[in-house]
Design an enzyme around this catalytic site. Sequence first.
Site, PDB file in Angstrom:
ATOM      1  N   SER A 235     -17.354   4.691  -8.642  1.00  0.00           N
ATOM      2  CA  SER A 235     -17.678   4.865 -10.065  1.00  0.00           C
ATOM      3  C   SER A 235     -16.486   5.514 -10.756  1.00  0.00           C
ATOM      4  CB  SER A 235     -18.904   5.763 -10.223  1.00  0.00           C
ATOM      5  OG  SER A 235     -19.094   6.146 -11.572  1.00  0.00           O
TER       6      SER A 235
ATOM      7  N   TYR B 187     -23.281  14.062  -8.305  1.00  0.00           N
ATOM      8  CA  TYR B 187     -22.989  12.623  -8.369  1.00  0.00           C
ATOM      9  C   TYR B 187     -21.482  12.396  -8.415  1.00  0.00           C
ATOM     10  CZ  TYR B 187     -23.116   7.787 -10.075  1.00  0.00           C
ATOM     11  OH  TYR B 187     -22.939   6.426 -10.222  1.00  0.00           O
TER      12      TYR B 187
END
Length: 262
Positions: free
Chosen positions: A153, A166
């Site tokens: 990501s 995250y």
Amino acid sequence: MCSPVSEKVAFITGSSRGIGYGIAQELNREGYITVLSGTSPAEKTASALQNLSCPENALYLQGDISNAGDRQNFLDAILERYGRIDLLVNNAGVAPAVRLDILQTTEESYDRVMGINLKGMFFLTQLFANAMLRLKEQLSGCDYTPRIVNISSMSSFTSSTNRGEYCISKAGISMVTMLFADKLAEAGIPVFEIQPGIIATDMTSGVKEKYDKLIAGGVTPIRRWGTPKDIADAVSVCAGGKLDFATGQVLHLDGGFHIRRL
């Protein structure tokens, strides 16, 4: 219409929906025997399989990559049924159940996110990489060049202090990519990383208004949401062998977000 079926087998984790399902759709369309996985029961994913171009060339396996037994079951089922694994796409991942500032987040949330996004992904890669090495010896002389693609990501290099666990997990995937690319290069097993940006999936649906404004304001040079198809196309290129000399490469699928500009 189905593409000609090859012997090549692709396994995509976290592929019952979202980016993973988009990747599975593209690989299935290209003729790969496509193995999907997720934590949902098989009956809940039946329609997803039927919507593939060639559902007869697809299989769904239920399991949780944070569980060692499930990881082994994934590999055993694939090898028992098909005898080989040509492509591992590490896509499975979760966001925090509740977004909390890093000054308030809990160990429970940290352990859950890291257990799936990083620990599970690392040990699944280890398991499949060892199987690929064994198959390289068994299939010597055959057309067998396995590859690994990791989906991380833009959060691997972008701070979001309300979901720090995250971001840490995605940054860890970048190092996992580098490590396995280094270790497996001599054996001829390329490893790549794809870093999606703002992609339209159910994970981002809850923050759509926020990102609509950011995109319209130019946070990305390409002023649109990304789609699972954008990511799937990049996986297809990595899987096709045209980037093999670039093992360890990171592909930014983020509409140009990574560009530093004034």
